[in-house]
Write a protein that holds these residues in place. Structure first.
Motif, short mmCIF file in Angstrom:
data_model
loop_
_atom_site.label_atom_id
_atom_site.label_comp_id
_atom_site.label_asym_id
_atom_site.label_seq_id
_atom_site.Cartn_x
_atom_site.Cartn_y
_atom_site.Cartn_z
N PHE A 17 14.27 34.92 -11.35
CA PHE A 17 15.65 35.39 -11.41
C PHE A 17 16.30 35.11 -10.07
CE2 PHE A 17 13.51 37.45 -14.80
CZ PHE A 17 14.45 37.60 -15.80
N ILE A 18 17.34 34.32 -10.10
CA ILE A 18 17.92 33.79 -8.88
C ILE A 18 18.80 34.83 -8.19
CG2 ILE A 18 19.25 31.88 -7.91
CD1 ILE A 18 16.57 31.19 -9.36
N GLN A 19 18.77 34.79 -6.86
CA GLN A 19 19.57 35.70 -6.05
C GLN A 19 20.06 34.94 -4.83
OE1 GLN A 19 16.65 38.76 -5.53
NE2 GLN A 19 15.20 37.44 -4.50
N PRO A 20 21.04 35.45 -4.09
CA PRO A 20 21.59 34.69 -2.96
C PRO A 20 20.56 34.32 -1.91
CG PRO A 20 23.09 36.43 -3.57
CD PRO A 20 21.85 36.66 -4.39
N SER A 21 19.53 35.14 -1.71
CA SER A 21 18.51 34.82 -0.72
C SER A 21 17.34 34.13 -1.44
CB SER A 21 18.03 36.10 -0.02
OG SER A 21 17.06 35.81 0.96
N MET A 22 17.24 32.81 -1.27
CA MET A 22 16.24 32.01 -1.99
C MET A 22 15.59 31.02 -1.04
SD MET A 22 18.53 31.11 -5.35
CE MET A 22 17.32 29.94 -5.96
N PRO A 23 14.77 31.47 -0.08
CA PRO A 23 14.16 30.53 0.87
C PRO A 23 13.08 29.67 0.23
CG PRO A 23 13.30 32.73 1.20
CD PRO A 23 14.40 32.86 0.19
N LEU A 24 13.03 28.41 0.62
CA LEU A 24 11.93 27.52 0.24
C LEU A 24 10.85 27.69 1.29
CD1 LEU A 24 10.53 25.27 -1.30
CD2 LEU A 24 11.95 23.61 -0.06
N THR A 25 9.79 28.41 0.95
CA THR A 25 8.79 28.84 1.93
C THR A 25 7.49 28.06 1.81
OG1 THR A 25 7.67 30.52 0.58
CG2 THR A 25 9.78 31.15 1.62
N ARG A 26 6.59 28.36 2.72
CA ARG A 26 5.27 27.71 2.69
C ARG A 26 4.45 28.13 1.48
NH1 ARG A 26 4.77 28.66 9.11
NH2 ARG A 26 6.01 26.85 9.72
N LEU A 27 4.85 29.21 0.83
CA LEU A 27 4.15 29.62 -0.39
C LEU A 27 4.33 28.57 -1.48
CD1 LEU A 27 2.61 31.63 -2.15
CD2 LEU A 27 4.79 32.77 -2.61
N THR A 28 5.57 28.22 -1.79
CA THR A 28 5.82 27.20 -2.81
C THR A 28 5.31 25.84 -2.37
OG1 THR A 28 7.68 28.34 -3.86
CG2 THR A 28 7.68 25.93 -3.96
N LEU A 29 5.47 25.51 -1.10
CA LEU A 29 4.97 24.24 -0.61
C LEU A 29 3.44 24.17 -0.71
CD1 LEU A 29 7.24 23.64 2.51
CD2 LEU A 29 7.46 22.65 0.23
N SER A 30 2.77 25.30 -0.53
CA SER A 30 1.31 25.35 -0.68
C SER A 30 0.91 25.02 -2.11
CB SER A 30 0.78 26.72 -0.28
OG SER A 30 0.96 26.97 1.09
N LEU A 31 1.65 25.56 -3.07
CA LEU A 31 1.35 25.24 -4.47
C LEU A 31 1.52 23.74 -4.73
CD1 LEU A 31 2.28 27.07 -7.71
CD2 LEU A 31 3.06 24.72 -7.41
N LEU A 32 2.61 23.16 -4.25
CA LEU A 32 2.82 21.74 -4.47
C LEU A 32 1.71 20.91 -3.83
CD1 LEU A 32 6.69 21.45 -3.96
CD2 LEU A 32 5.42 21.41 -6.13
N GLN A 33 1.27 21.31 -2.65
CA GLN A 33 0.18 20.58 -2.01
C GLN A 33 -1.10 20.72 -2.82
OE1 GLN A 33 -0.57 20.05 2.32
NE2 GLN A 33 -2.13 21.63 2.00
N ASP A 34 -1.36 21.92 -3.31
CA ASP A 34 -2.59 22.16 -4.07
C ASP A 34 -2.59 21.53 -5.45
OD1 ASP A 34 -3.80 23.51 -2.01
OD2 ASP A 34 -3.34 25.51 -2.77
#
Length: 662
Positions: free
Chosen positions: A409-426
């Protein structure tokens, strides 16, 4: 002497740049705001009737942030039919290298298997459907036109009228806000897609496809959307991922954009490599008013919604989890994100054994989570289990993740963090640039008890808990804005796993966060439209670098959005009444102009979360059309040494100055 002075100037510039690089996630916002500034100039040159606005986007009067919406990714990223899988398989069989190809690894693209260059991903956005009448029967060109949604056009079919509650597929009657014209096409193509493309190009690396990317023509990617003949002959030059973009109305009024992958290597049974083609749709109704009423905050939200959807198309999807591969090129022995049943006891003392959580526990995600939450017994990052089809399974759990690009659920604060980048790497398909990621502040360093679930004890942190059925106010957990909190009675017992009070009918207002009560934002500090009502005595500022801080003044308590930054030595600094003050620890306070601002506790914006070295790297797999040269350990070095490099440069500068004086 002049040479020394020149060196000093260069060092000052480098130090300044390095300090700025450590300050509050500037890179992505800079890209987005640059595209927004170009858009504003373009709209002005077109002599469009715009509301009055300042050239400086930070001073614009902008509308209230849009309400959060439900991502419907899993509703469109469905399991391909057997015929589609075979069509994809035949495509890649025809292009395979026959020599040395095993029977179960015959889906490799010829271009991919010849790849010898790792580089930033090259995305080819095909916007031909934006041209006038190029998407007949699906896009709106006139008010009152009837188009088909979620199925191929069939004039003889009887379909219900589209609504939020109607069945799908359906027929949609176009309104003035749905019209696809050149101004809407230019907004999406040049500004929204332009920003998304630039961000992903900087963050993602792949094994680049050598020569042209060749795909099968007339392959269905979405309803009424088929690959054109040119993708097969001559193919697509300088392309690692091909995207067909559309501007069609959506069935749901809450859908701003949607995306999915539609072409990927496979052996007829399972996926054997990263997606190479997909689609993205933007719903015109959200963008029409924006053209005549442009706003910086809204543009950022639109761009991040599109970025969110495209990350799904890269493979952040429950459909692809079983195909992710480890550093050895093998699929994980346990599919990431599988459901785990757990037991517990409610606050009323009632035992239960039917709690369910989906833990994403691949190596880099695990390393990041342990470091971020300061929890060595961390079990993995939970996937969302609420929201129904389209949301559950392909997003991070809101209770545990709070504010991140890949929440459902989208909200104004939506940082692209190392959490999502970790998933893409994995996934085994991508390399990522961790050092440019934005910060995940939710739950940072709050420990294992906080991470396991919300109780009055485990969530006893600023912004994280309330127990009153009356509204109480305070800064939100990440200090993104001024917030409010209350609990409500639902009139019936909540599910045992979602009970946080002795009274089983009580819970927080956010069901997506498992009814955990916390101070949710009622006003965001990045919302520049609030500047006209700012508290000028304390120097309140609404901007991208502002956060919410509590204060006392004449025995009254309050909150204010104040500018913040990190010093060269990573100490939090807050601007109060026009002057910058340091917050070395949470026992300190700032006193200025009659205001006392306590330095915040459990707030760590100036401390990077270092991803510890893991045994896995992003070595390319033989069956994957991508690879990475970025490993967690190499990223760690660049992050952890940034502070010391600043200090070393400063020391060298001081020595040079002293030498000049002597």
């Amino acid at each position: 002497m002049k040479s020394y002075l020149f060196i000093v100037i260069i060092l000052l510039s480098v130090i300044s740049n390095n300090v700025n690089a450590n300050n509050f996630d500037n890179r992505i916002n800079n890209i987005i705001d640059r595209h927004y500034s170009k858009l504003i100039k373009s709209l002005k040159t077109q002599n469009l009737e715009l509301r009055d606005f300042q050239e400086d986007i930070s001073k614009q009067e902008i509308p209230t942030p849009m309400k959060g919406y439900e991502c419907d990714h899993d509703k469109i990223q469905t399991q391909p039919t057997a015929a589609q899988m075979q069509a994809y398989k035949k495509l890649h069989d025809d292009l395979m290298i026959s020599q040395g190809a095993s029977a179960h690894d015959n889906s490799r693209l010829r271009q991919v298997s010849e790849a010898d260059e790792v580089g930033n991903i090259r995305i080819n956005f095909d916007t031909t459907k934006f041209s006038s009448n190029n998407d007949a029967n699906y896009a709106c060109y006139s008010v009152g036109q009837v188009v088909t949604v979620n199925t191929d056009y069939d004039p003889s079919a009887t379909l219900p009228a589209c609504s939020d509650t109607s069945a799908s597929p359906c027929r949609y009657t176009c309104t003035v806000n749905d019209i696809l014209d050149s101004s809407l096409a230019n907004l999406i193509t040049q500004s929204i897609i332009g920003a998304i493309d630039e961000i992903l190009t900087e963050f993602i690396t792949v094994d680049r496809i050598q020569g042209n990317l060749i795909l099968q023509a007339d392959l269905q990617c979405h309803y009424g959307l088929y690959t054109p003949a040119t993708v097969q002959s001559p193919g697509l030059a300088n392309t690692d991922y091909y995207v067909m973009a559309t501007l069609r109305p959506s069935k749901s009024s809450g859908t701003i954009a949607s995306a999915k992958a539609c072409i990927f290597p496979n052996n007829g049974v399972y996926v054997t490599g990263r997606p190479v083609a997909g689609m993205i749709n933007f719903s015109p109704r959200y963008f029409r008013n924006f053209i005549s009423n442009p706003a910086g905050l809204t543009f950022r939200e639109f761009t991040r919604v599109g970025l969110h959807e495209f990350v799904h198309a890269l493979g952040f999807s429950s459909f692809f989890y079983p195909s992710y591969t480890n550093s050895a090129g093998q699929r994980y022995s346990t599919v990431p994100g599988q459901a785990v049943t757990y037991s517990g006891t409610t606050p009323a003392g009632v035992p239960f054994n039917n709690g369910v959580r989906n833990y994403f526990n691949t190596p880099t995600v695990m390393a990041f989570g342990k470091a971020h939450y300061n929890c060595q017994s961390y079990k993995g990052q939970e996937l969302e289990n609420a929201g129904g089809g389209g949301t559950a399974g392909s997003h991070w759990e809101k209770r545990q993740t709070g504010e991140e690009l890949m929440l459902g659920f989208i909200q104004p604060s939506m940082p692209l963090t190392r959490l999502t980048l970790s998933l893409l790497q994995d996934s085994g398909w991508y390399g990522v640039e961790f050092d440019m990621a934005e910060q995940l502040l939710w739950g940072k360093k709050l420990g294992c008890a906080w991470n396991s679930g919300c109780t009055a004890t485990s969530w006893n942190f600023p912004g994280m808990w309330c127990s009153s059925q009356n509204v109480v106010t305070g800064c939100s957990p990440t200090r993104a804005g001024k917030g409010a909190c209350k609990v409500v009675s639902y009139g019936q017992s909540l599910a045992p796993a979602n009970q946080h009070f002795v009274d089983p009918t009580l819970g927080g207002v956010d069901d997506i966060a498992d009814y955990c009560p916390f101070y949710s934002e009622t006003e965001y500090c990045q919302d520049e439209s609030k500047q006209s009502s700012a508290n000028t005595q304390i120097g309140e500022t609404y901007s991208l670098t502002s956060k919410c801080f509590e204060f006392t003044f004449s025995n009254d308590d309050g909150m204010a959005c104040l500018s913040q930054r990190c010093s060269a030595t990573n100490v939090l600094e807050i601007q109060v009444a026009g002057t910058w003050y340091q917050c070395p620890n949470s026992t300190s306070s700032i006193v200025a102009n009659g205001y006392t601002v306590p330095c915040p506790s459990y707030f760590y914006p100036c401390e990077d979360t270092i991803i510890p070295n893991t045994t896995t790297t992003t070595t390319p797999t033989s069956s994957s059309p991508s690879s990475s040269t970025t490993s967690p350990s190499s990223s760690d070095v660049s992050i952890s040494t940034s502070i010391y490099s600043n200090l070393s440069l400063l020391s060298l500068l001081i020595i040079l100055i002293l030498t000049l004086l002597v």
